[in-house]
Design an enzyme around this catalytic site. Sequence first.
Site, PDB file in Angstrom:
ATOM      1  N   CYS A 270       0.843  -1.205   0.000  1.00 53.15           N
ATOM      2  CA  CYS A 270       0.000   0.000   0.000  1.00 53.15           C
ATOM      3  C   CYS A 270       0.875   1.251   0.000  1.00 53.15           C
ATOM      4  CB  CYS A 270      -0.935  -0.035   1.207  1.00 53.15           C
ATOM      5  SG  CYS A 270      -2.177   1.277   1.229  1.00 53.15           S
ATOM      6  N   CYS A 271       1.906   1.282   0.865  1.00 48.76           N
ATOM      7  CA  CYS A 271       2.815   2.444   0.899  1.00 48.76           C
ATOM      8  C   CYS A 271       3.582   2.576  -0.423  1.00 48.76           C
ATOM      9  CB  CYS A 271       3.820   2.321   2.045  1.00 48.76           C
ATOM     10  SG  CYS A 271       3.189   2.796   3.666  1.00 48.76           S
TER      11      CYS A 271
ATOM     12  N   CYS B  22      -1.219   8.384   7.560  1.00 52.28           N
ATOM     13  CA  CYS B  22      -2.553   8.035   7.056  1.00 52.28           C
ATOM     14  C   CYS B  22      -3.442   7.575   8.206  1.00 52.28           C
ATOM     15  CB  CYS B  22      -2.441   6.898   6.044  1.00 52.28           C
ATOM     16  SG  CYS B  22      -1.557   7.332   4.548  1.00 52.28           S
TER      17      CYS B  22
ATOM     18  N   CYS C 271      -3.498   3.927   9.593  1.00 55.71           N
ATOM     19  CA  CYS C 271      -2.224   3.409  10.102  1.00 55.71           C
ATOM     20  C   CYS C 271      -1.641   4.288  11.204  1.00 55.71           C
ATOM     21  CB  CYS C 271      -1.214   3.279   8.962  1.00 55.71           C
ATOM     22  SG  CYS C 271      -1.793   2.199   7.645  1.00 55.71           S
TER      23      CYS C 271
ATOM     24  N   CYS D 298       7.665   4.074   5.983  1.00 55.94           N
ATOM     25  CA  CYS D 298       6.804   3.831   4.823  1.00 55.94           C
ATOM     26  C   CYS D 298       7.604   3.504   3.554  1.00 55.94           C
ATOM     27  CB  CYS D 298       5.914   5.031   4.572  1.00 55.94           C
ATOM     28  SG  CYS D 298       6.819   6.576   4.513  1.00 55.94           S
TER      29      CYS D 298
END
Length: 231
Positions: free
Chosen positions: A118-119, A201, A204, A227
Amino acid sequence: MTTVQEDLKSLAEQAGRDLEEASALDILKWAADTFGDRFCVTSSMEDAVVAHLASRAKPGVDVVFLDTGYHFPETIGTRDAVEAVMDVNVITLLPWQSVEEQDAEYGPKLHDRDPDLCCALRKVKPLEDGLKGYSAWATGLRRDESPTRANTPVVGWDEKRQKVKISPIARWTQDDVEAYVAEHGVLTNPLLMDGYASVGCAPCTRRVEEGEDARAGRWAGRNKTECGLHG
Ligand code: SF4
C-alpha cells in the site's frame, strides 16, 4: 551511476560534514543557493516547520505533499492553510490509482493486509515520480524521533532516488520544534493537540501513550516503522 550523480553524491557527503553544526536555516540557504529551482521540500503536514524555514531561505519554494487518499481531514486542512498563508508553492502528488481503483484491483483495506505494498503504491512511487525534476529534496526527519532515524545526516545522498537529501532539523529535539512553532506562529496539524505525536494516514496512525516514542503510533502492532520514503 553517471558522472553528474557521482559529483552530486560527493557534494552531498561533503556538505553533510561541513554543515553538521550549521543552523537549519543556513542548511536550507545552502540548498537554495546550490540547487535553485531544482530543490524542494516535502511535508507530511504534521507541522509546517521545515516549509516555514525553507520559505525564509527561498520564498516561493516548492512544498511537495503526498495525498495518499487516506489522510485525516485535519491533515488536508493543514495543507490548505499552508498554501493560503505561507510564501510557498504547494504541489500535491496523487497516487496513480484512487482508493476505489486500488480496492477494485487489490481488494479493500490493503493497508491492513499488506501495508508495504500500500505504501509503495500510494507513497513511494508517487514521490519517486514527483521528485524527478529536482536534484535535492528536504525532509523533516529528526534523529530523536526513533532509533531508525538516529543517524540521519543533515545533508546526505539518497541512494534510492539518486538525489541529495537534506534534513535541516535532523539535530533538533521536540522542544526545539515547539519553540520554533511558538516563536514564529507556525501552522501545525490540530491532531498534535489531540494525542497524536506523529501524523500519517488515518488507518495506520493512532494516538501514543505516555513514554512511547513519537513514531510508536504509526503502523502500531505491525513489524513496520517506515513507509519506504526514507529507507
Ligand atoms: Fe497505505 Fe497505511 Fe501506507 Fe498510508 S500509511 S499508504 S494507508 S499502508
